[in-house]
Design an enzyme around this catalytic site. Structure first.
Site, PDB file in Angstrom:
ATOM      1  N   CYS A 181      10.061  76.967  62.230  1.00  0.00           N
ATOM      2  CA  CYS A 181      10.125  78.420  61.704  1.00  0.00           C
ATOM      3  C   CYS A 181       9.847  79.319  62.928  1.00  0.00           C
ATOM      4  O   CYS A 181       8.874  79.775  63.341  1.00  0.00           O
ATOM      5  CB  CYS A 181       8.821  78.667  60.732  1.00  0.00           C
ATOM      6  SG  CYS A 181       8.722  77.546  59.314  1.00  0.00           S
ATOM      7  N   PRO A 218      10.416  84.966  65.952  1.00  0.00           N
ATOM      8  CA  PRO A 218      11.637  85.726  66.768  1.00  0.00           C
ATOM      9  C   PRO A 218      11.730  84.928  68.124  1.00  0.00           C
ATOM     10  O   PRO A 218      12.732  85.341  69.032  1.00  0.00           O
ATOM     11  CB  PRO A 218      10.988  87.109  67.210  1.00  0.00           C
ATOM     12  CG  PRO A 218       9.595  86.969  67.400  1.00  0.00           C
ATOM     13  CD  PRO A 218       9.316  85.890  66.202  1.00  0.00           C
ATOM     14  N   GLY A 219      11.174  83.735  68.396  1.00  0.00           N
ATOM     15  CA  GLY A 219      11.513  82.817  69.465  1.00  0.00           C
ATOM     16  C   GLY A 219      10.594  82.916  70.452  1.00  0.00           C
ATOM     17  O   GLY A 219      10.966  82.053  71.544  1.00  0.00           O
ATOM     18  N   LYS A 272       7.806  80.836  70.970  1.00  0.00           N
ATOM     19  CA  LYS A 272       7.402  79.663  70.980  1.00  0.00           C
ATOM     20  C   LYS A 272       8.390  78.798  71.514  1.00  0.00           C
ATOM     21  O   LYS A 272       8.508  78.030  72.363  1.00  0.00           O
ATOM     22  CB  LYS A 272       6.526  78.917  69.838  1.00  0.00           C
ATOM     23  CG  LYS A 272       5.130  79.654  69.808  1.00  0.00           C
ATOM     24  CD  LYS A 272       4.526  79.460  68.357  1.00  0.00           C
ATOM     25  CE  LYS A 272       3.445  80.310  68.151  1.00  0.00           C
ATOM     26  NZ  LYS A 272       3.754  81.467  67.626  1.00  0.00           N
ATOM     27  N   ASP A 328      15.363  79.232  61.368  1.00  0.00           N
ATOM     28  CA  ASP A 328      14.644  80.262  60.464  1.00  0.00           C
ATOM     29  C   ASP A 328      15.702  80.645  59.504  1.00  0.00           C
ATOM     30  O   ASP A 328      16.793  80.454  59.433  1.00  0.00           O
ATOM     31  CB  ASP A 328      14.397  81.426  61.189  1.00  0.00           C
ATOM     32  CG  ASP A 328      13.498  82.516  60.586  1.00  0.00           C
ATOM     33  OD1 ASP A 328      12.236  82.165  61.093  1.00  0.00           O
ATOM     34  OD2 ASP A 328      13.445  82.972  59.724  1.00  0.00           O
ATOM     35  N   ASP A 353      16.719  77.062  55.926  1.00  0.00           N
ATOM     36  CA  ASP A 353      15.293  76.844  55.358  1.00  0.00           C
ATOM     37  C   ASP A 353      14.861  75.461  55.572  1.00  0.00           C
ATOM     38  O   ASP A 353      15.258  74.238  55.458  1.00  0.00           O
ATOM     39  CB  ASP A 353      15.509  76.804  53.672  1.00  0.00           C
ATOM     40  CG  ASP A 353      14.187  76.443  53.134  1.00  0.00           C
ATOM     41  OD1 ASP A 353      13.181  76.513  53.656  1.00  0.00           O
ATOM     42  OD2 ASP A 353      14.232  76.638  51.525  1.00  0.00           O
ATOM     43  N   ASP A 411       4.823  76.513  63.386  1.00  0.00           N
ATOM     44  CA  ASP A 411       4.028  77.577  63.572  1.00  0.00           C
ATOM     45  C   ASP A 411       4.258  78.303  61.901  1.00  0.00           C
ATOM     46  O   ASP A 411       5.245  78.949  61.867  1.00  0.00           O
ATOM     47  CB  ASP A 411       4.570  78.574  64.434  1.00  0.00           C
ATOM     48  CG  ASP A 411       3.795  79.879  64.615  1.00  0.00           C
ATOM     49  OD1 ASP A 411       2.439  79.681  64.627  1.00  0.00           O
ATOM     50  OD2 ASP A 411       4.230  80.992  64.459  1.00  0.00           O
ATOM     51  N   CYS A 416      -1.374  82.273  62.215  1.00  0.00           N
ATOM     52  CA  CYS A 416      -1.995  83.467  62.706  1.00  0.00           C
ATOM     53  C   CYS A 416      -2.710  84.016  61.727  1.00  0.00           C
ATOM     54  O   CYS A 416      -2.785  85.418  61.497  1.00  0.00           O
ATOM     55  CB  CYS A 416      -1.089  84.519  63.336  1.00  0.00           C
ATOM     56  SG  CYS A 416       0.113  84.969  61.915  1.00  0.00           S
TER      57      CYS A 416
END
Length: 476
Positions: free
Chosen positions: A242, A245-246, A248, A266, A293, A323, A373
């Site tokens: 997942c 925006p990149g 990790k 994503d 997905d 994540d 998070c």
């Protein structure tokens, strides 16, 4: 002293969180009074920004010291003679820390007002200027060049284009209007530039709009820990399930010296395009991003799938980052969450679907890093306990570097298992009041300690897959 009220939650959501933090194990480990104090402190801390801005250096294109020098030059342009330190993190060598000053309490409020949306307000508290799309209302006679007080509409009640607003609003500081009210609300519909240039924000932090875009990536400190815990090696095949925006994904590729393959998934196309743009900007070529997905990323037969892309055969990856989509309750600053209890609790089943896929895609001997998070027990420690029960092939592993605190009690994990987790909990440190004088006197060790503690709420678990799962894993 707190300058903002505690995060505003629906009563059923606050009660749900409170019950979780005051679980039987937590109360018996300290006392009910201490558990309640910690929970209330957490709600207050969530509405305030972290003490540090964290930037990750793109070591693929430049050394940390070279980029640190460029950053110091940029800060001098923004702050003039004020000396703002840039500190390299000793345990995260590609991470630089920049302290934030504030909260500043003696800012004079102006007659002219602009109301911004909550998301825009949160960005302002972390150093951003106010961009036109974030402006909800403005005073009737506002002109370009006016000094304007900026407020956040934390509950989303202000009507677009209103000339005044008497609802709940939180003062963020003052700025200079780049446009008139007429320009903003009667002008071109696709206006996207700066609407208010913040000159006296309550929290002063550098603006990173288009600053060294190929050399640095803005990332919360716990997020930078994830790729280091994963410990990717050159030549490996890595999956970020997942990824947008990149942050990790690109960190992983940089740690691998851009040698190997990093597959990023994503399911939202605009986010995938942004990820590709970030990878290109950072000069990374080992990343392949797909709009897909991740719950369907396991190949069920040999005929389906994109060539070289998803879905993938079982046990295709050396290491996997999950994540996971989550309730995001650890994000800071966040003054209000309007979600229902149903929405907050909707992520656990999705996370388990993703974990099922991750375990089957991971090679024996491979590493899975799970992160969120959020602060909920259900999405963090309970998921670890469930994964260990459901997948006998998984073993919990100690993490390096270990920067966060240990896991929270209440999910039935042993003390040894809790020590192998990382939970970043901002309630453990009091609100900081930092000015330029105290910055000059601050010791490097104190700033690093503060950065490690006063960050967003976050969770990390690391698993090792000890045996093959080529035989089908049962859905539980």
């Amino acid at each position: 002293m707190y300058v903002f009220p505690k995060i505003s939650l629906r009563p059923e959501v606050e009660n749900y969180l409170k019950e979780s933090f005051l679980n039987e194990e937590a109360v018996s480990a300290s006392s009910r009074q201490e558990a309640e104090r910690k929970f209330e402190t957490l709600l207050l801390r969530l509405s305030h920004p972290p003490s540090m801005t964290t930037v990750r250096v793109n070591t693929h294109l430049g050394s940390v010291q070279h980029v640190r020098g460029l950053l110091l030059e940029e800060l001098q342009k923004q702050f003039g003679e004020s000396s703002i330190p840039v500190v390299q993190h000793p345990a995260l060598p590609d991470v630089l820390l920049i302290p934030m000053t504030g909260p500043r309490k003696n800012i004079e409020r102006q007659q002219g007002e602009v109301i911004v949306g909550a998301q825009c307000g949160n960005a302002v508290l972390r150093g951003a200027h106010v961009y036109v799309p974030g402006i909800v209302s403005a005073s009737k006679f506002m002109k370009a060049g006016d000094v304007i007080s900026v407020y956040s509409d934390i509950n989303g009640k202000c009507k677009k284009g209103a000339k005044e607003f008497d609802g709940t609003k939180v003062f963020l500081g003052n700025g200079i209007s780049e446009l008139s009210r007429k320009d903003i609300f009667n002008g071109l519909p696709d206006l996207k530039g700066i609407g208010i240039r913040m000159t006296e924000p309550i929290y002063l932090s550098p603006s990173f709009d288009n600053v060294l875009p190929s050399y640095i990536f803005l990332q919360n400190l716990p997020s930078t820990v994830v790729a280091h815990v994963l410990d990717p090696q050159p030549g490996e095949k890595i999956l970020d399930m997942c990824a947008a925006p990149g942050g990790k994904t690109t960190h992983t590729a940089a740690l691998m010296q851009d040698k190997g393959e990093v597959i990023a998934l994503d399911k939202i196309l605009t986010k995938v395009n942004k990820l590709k743009q970030n990878a290109s900007l950072l000069g990374l070529h080992s990343i392949r991003a797909f709009c897909f997905d991740a719950t369907k990323a396991l190949k069920l037969d040999t005929t389906d799938g994109i060539e070289g892309g998803p879905p993938f055969l079982p046990e295709s990856f050396d290491r996997i980052i999950l994540d996971a989509p989550c309730s995001g309750m650890g994000q800071r600053p966040n003054m209000a969450c309007t979600w229902t209890l149903k929405e907050v609790t909707s992520y656990q089943p999705l996370q388990r679907k993703l974990l099922h896929v991750a375990v089957q895609l991971l090679k024996p001997g491979g590493v899975l890093v799970y992160s969120t998070c959020t602060i909920t027990l259900a999405e963090n420690e309970e998921q670890v306990a469930w994964a260990l029960r459901t997948f006998p092939c998984l073993q919990l592993q100690p993490q390096e570097p270990q920067i966060g605190g240990e896991g929270m009690v209440g999910a039935g994990l042993t003390l040894e298992q809790l020590k192998q987790l990382q939970r970043f909990d901002p309630s453990v440190v009091p609100l900081q009041n930092m000015d330029t004088d105290s910055l000059g006197e601050a010791r490097r060790e104190d700033m690093i300690w503060l950065a490690n503690k006063d960050c967003i709420g976050f969770f990390i678990a690391k698993f090792l897959k000890c045996q093959s799962t080529k035989a089908k894993v049962s859905q539980k």
